[in-house]
Design a protein around this motif. Structure first.
Motif, PDB file in Angstrom:
ATOM      1  N   GLY A 120       0.825  -1.209   0.000  1.00  0.00           N
ATOM      2  CA  GLY A 120       0.000   0.000   0.000  1.00  0.00           C
ATOM      3  C   GLY A 120       0.858   1.256   0.000  1.00  0.00           C
ATOM      4  O   GLY A 120       0.557   2.229  -0.695  1.00  0.00           O
ATOM      5  N   GLN A 121       1.938   1.197   0.750  1.00  0.00           N
ATOM      6  CA  GLN A 121       2.883   2.319   0.797  1.00  0.00           C
ATOM      7  C   GLN A 121       3.496   2.549  -0.587  1.00  0.00           C
ATOM      8  O   GLN A 121       3.585   3.673  -1.075  1.00  0.00           O
ATOM      9  N   LEU A 122       3.897   1.451  -1.230  1.00  0.00           N
ATOM     10  CA  LEU A 122       4.488   1.547  -2.570  1.00  0.00           C
ATOM     11  C   LEU A 122       3.508   2.150  -3.569  1.00  0.00           C
ATOM     12  O   LEU A 122       3.867   2.977  -4.402  1.00  0.00           O
ATOM     13  N   LEU A 123       2.274   1.730  -3.438  1.00  0.00           N
ATOM     14  CA  LEU A 123       1.212   2.234  -4.316  1.00  0.00           C
ATOM     15  C   LEU A 123       1.067   3.750  -4.135  1.00  0.00           C
ATOM     16  O   LEU A 123       0.974   4.497  -5.099  1.00  0.00           O
ATOM     17  N   TYR A 124       1.079   4.165  -2.888  1.00  0.00           N
ATOM     18  CA  TYR A 124       0.932   5.593  -2.585  1.00  0.00           C
ATOM     19  C   TYR A 124       2.099   6.388  -3.159  1.00  0.00           C
ATOM     20  O   TYR A 124       1.908   7.410  -3.813  1.00  0.00           O
ATOM     21  N   GLU A 125       3.305   5.903  -2.911  1.00  0.00           N
ATOM     22  CA  GLU A 125       4.496   6.623  -3.380  1.00  0.00           C
ATOM     23  C   GLU A 125       4.557   6.684  -4.899  1.00  0.00           C
ATOM     24  O   GLU A 125       4.932   7.690  -5.477  1.00  0.00           O
ATOM     25  N   PHE A 126       4.182   5.609  -5.528  1.00  0.00           N
ATOM     26  CA  PHE A 126       4.259   5.533  -6.991  1.00  0.00           C
ATOM     27  C   PHE A 126       3.257   6.468  -7.660  1.00  0.00           C
ATOM     28  O   PHE A 126       3.529   7.042  -8.705  1.00  0.00           O
ATOM     29  N   PHE A 127       2.091   6.605  -7.059  1.00  0.00           N
ATOM     30  CA  PHE A 127       1.036   7.409  -7.688  1.00  0.00           C
ATOM     31  C   PHE A 127       0.851   8.778  -7.037  1.00  0.00           C
ATOM     32  O   PHE A 127      -0.195   9.400  -7.190  1.00  0.00           O
ATOM     33  N   ILE A 128       1.881   9.222  -6.335  1.00  0.00           N
ATOM     34  CA  ILE A 128       1.763  10.474  -5.587  1.00  0.00           C
ATOM     35  C   ILE A 128       1.352  11.660  -6.480  1.00  0.00           C
ATOM     36  O   ILE A 128       0.557  12.493  -6.062  1.00  0.00           O
ATOM     37  N   GLU A 129       1.845  11.670  -7.701  1.00  0.00           N
ATOM     38  CA  GLU A 129       1.488  12.784  -8.599  1.00  0.00           C
ATOM     39  C   GLU A 129       0.025  12.712  -9.021  1.00  0.00           C
ATOM     40  O   GLU A 129      -0.666  13.731  -9.062  1.00  0.00           O
ATOM     41  N   ASP A 130      -0.423  11.513  -9.345  1.00  0.00           N
ATOM     42  CA  ASP A 130      -1.832  11.340  -9.720  1.00  0.00           C
ATOM     43  C   ASP A 130      -2.732  11.736  -8.550  1.00  0.00           C
ATOM     44  O   ASP A 130      -3.782  12.346  -8.731  1.00  0.00           O
ATOM     45  N   ILE A 131      -2.280  11.358  -7.317  1.00  0.00           N
ATOM     46  CA  ILE A 131      -3.053  11.670  -6.114  1.00  0.00           C
ATOM     47  C   ILE A 131      -3.108  13.198  -5.901  1.00  0.00           C
ATOM     48  O   ILE A 131      -4.168  13.739  -5.578  1.00  0.00           O
ATOM     49  N   SER A 132      -1.972  13.868  -6.135  1.00  0.00           N
ATOM     50  CA  SER A 132      -1.947  15.342  -5.991  1.00  0.00           C
ATOM     51  C   SER A 132      -2.945  15.988  -6.942  1.00  0.00           C
ATOM     52  O   SER A 132      -3.666  16.915  -6.558  1.00  0.00           O
ATOM     53  N   ASP A 133      -2.995  15.492  -8.174  1.00  0.00           N
ATOM     54  CA  ASP A 133      -3.955  16.026  -9.148  1.00  0.00           C
ATOM     55  C   ASP A 133      -5.387  15.824  -8.657  1.00  0.00           C
ATOM     56  O   ASP A 133      -6.234  16.707  -8.782  1.00  0.00           O
ATOM     57  N   MET A 134      -5.633  14.646  -8.095  1.00  0.00           N
ATOM     58  CA  MET A 134      -6.981  14.343  -7.605  1.00  0.00           C
ATOM     59  C   MET A 134      -7.348  15.240  -6.434  1.00  0.00           C
ATOM     60  O   MET A 134      -8.487  15.677  -6.306  1.00  0.00           O
ATOM     61  N   LYS A 135      -6.354  15.528  -5.586  1.00  0.00           N
ATOM     62  CA  LYS A 135      -6.595  16.380  -4.410  1.00  0.00           C
ATOM     63  C   LYS A 135      -7.043  17.776  -4.839  1.00  0.00           C
ATOM     64  O   LYS A 135      -7.926  18.372  -4.228  1.00  0.00           O
ATOM     65  N   ILE A 136      -6.413  18.269  -5.907  1.00  0.00           N
ATOM     66  CA  ILE A 136      -6.788  19.589  -6.425  1.00  0.00           C
ATOM     67  C   ILE A 136      -8.233  19.531  -6.928  1.00  0.00           C
ATOM     68  O   ILE A 136      -9.053  20.395  -6.663  1.00  0.00           O
ATOM     69  N   ASP A 137      -8.512  18.436  -7.602  1.00  0.00           N
ATOM     70  CA  ASP A 137      -9.813  18.226  -8.221  1.00  0.00           C
ATOM     71  C   ASP A 137     -10.970  18.157  -7.215  1.00  0.00           C
ATOM     72  O   ASP A 137     -12.068  18.620  -7.489  1.00  0.00           O
ATOM     73  N   VAL A 138     -10.721  17.554  -6.046  1.00  0.00           N
ATOM     74  CA  VAL A 138     -11.808  17.381  -5.067  1.00  0.00           C
ATOM     75  C   VAL A 138     -11.969  18.593  -4.141  1.00  0.00           C
ATOM     76  O   VAL A 138     -12.912  18.633  -3.350  1.00  0.00           O
ATOM     77  N   SER A 139     -11.035  19.545  -4.239  1.00  0.00           N
ATOM     78  CA  SER A 139     -11.009  20.774  -3.444  1.00  0.00           C
ATOM     79  C   SER A 139     -11.504  20.599  -1.995  1.00  0.00           C
ATOM     80  O   SER A 139     -12.555  21.099  -1.603  1.00  0.00           O
ATOM     81  N   GLY A 140     -10.708  19.874  -1.242  1.00  0.00           N
ATOM     82  CA  GLY A 140     -10.958  19.753   0.190  1.00  0.00           C
ATOM     83  C   GLY A 140     -11.815  18.585   0.644  1.00  0.00           C
ATOM     84  O   GLY A 140     -11.789  18.219   1.807  1.00  0.00           O
TER      85      GLY A 140
END
Ligand SMILES: [Zn+2]
Length: 223
Positions: free
Chosen positions: A83-103
């Motif tokens: 799970g940690q590896l998954l998070y680290e690998f997709f950190i950029e995709d996750i950052s994009d999603m975070k912007i998208d969900v706005s909070g």
């Protein structure tokens, strides 16, 4: 402290003494998968067309072994690492999603297995990975939603079917959404250990979208 928690701690402590953790690849002590071995695992080619992304190439023997141990040899703690590896690998995709969900939090849904399989295995391996995945983000980013999608039919494992068309038919209608009202307008990440043709994740995506999800993407450890 609750008695069961106390026993759990003692049990884990004893297990650590009796069976110290060793790297699955090279045997280095006190590591489940050491960095040296990890960087040598072949990464998967990205599938950009279906919104299903995988980290590793399932043909790599070490990642096969890790998933096998997690699924069939009760090494639940491997889920945390994967799970940690998954998070680290997709950190950029996750950052994009975070912007998208706005909070608002992003829902994390592990691919469910049937009740029968959960009893047999003792846990759902995708849930073990999803928990590890959520633990790495700061509080409030993810919300683990286990039991929102359930598997109501125990179908033939996808890996046992060679035709793509039959694989798609095999997963059709096997999942069901509970509490579909909480899905509406949400951004969701589906987590799985292995995706073969992406049929299982695609089917869960389909029903989540039908229930009103705004965006759904799938992350798998291996492909
Ligand atoms: Zn190693």
């Amino acid at each position: 402290m609750k008695l069961c928690l106390y026993f759990k701690l003692i049990k884990n402590l004893l297990l650590d003494i009796l069976f110290p953790t060793k790297c699955l690849g090279c045997g280095t002590k006190n590591e489940i998968l050491c960095n040296n071995c990890m960087v040598q695992i072949r990464t998967a080619e990205r599938e950009t067309d279906t919104n299903i992304l995988a980290v590793f190439d399932y043909r790599d023997p070490l990642i096969r072994k890790a998933i096998w141990e997690l699924k069939y040899h009760h090494k639940r703690y491997l889920g945390e690492k994967l799970g940690q590896l998954l998070y680290e690998f997709f950190i950029e995709d996750i950052s994009d999603m975070k912007i998208d969900v706005s909070g608002r939090s992003i829902y994390v849904i592990p691919t469910p297995i049937s009740n029968k399989k959960t009893k047999m295995r003792g846990y759902n391996q995708a849930l073990a990975i999803a928990k590890g995945f959520c633990n790495w983000a700061e509080i409030g980013v993810f919300e683990l939603k286990d039991k929102v999608v359930i598997k109501k039919i125990d179908n033939i494992p996808q890996a046992k079917i060679s035709s793509r068309k039959r694989r798609l038919e095999n997963v059709r209608g096997v999942f069901e959404i509970k509490n579909s009202e909480i899905i509406k307008g949400r951004t969701i990440i589906i987590i799985d250990d292995v995706t073969t043709t992406g049929g299982t994740i695609a089917e869960i995506m389909r029903i989540l979208k039908k229930a009103g999800a705004k965006k759904v993407i799938g992350f798998a450890v291996a492909h």
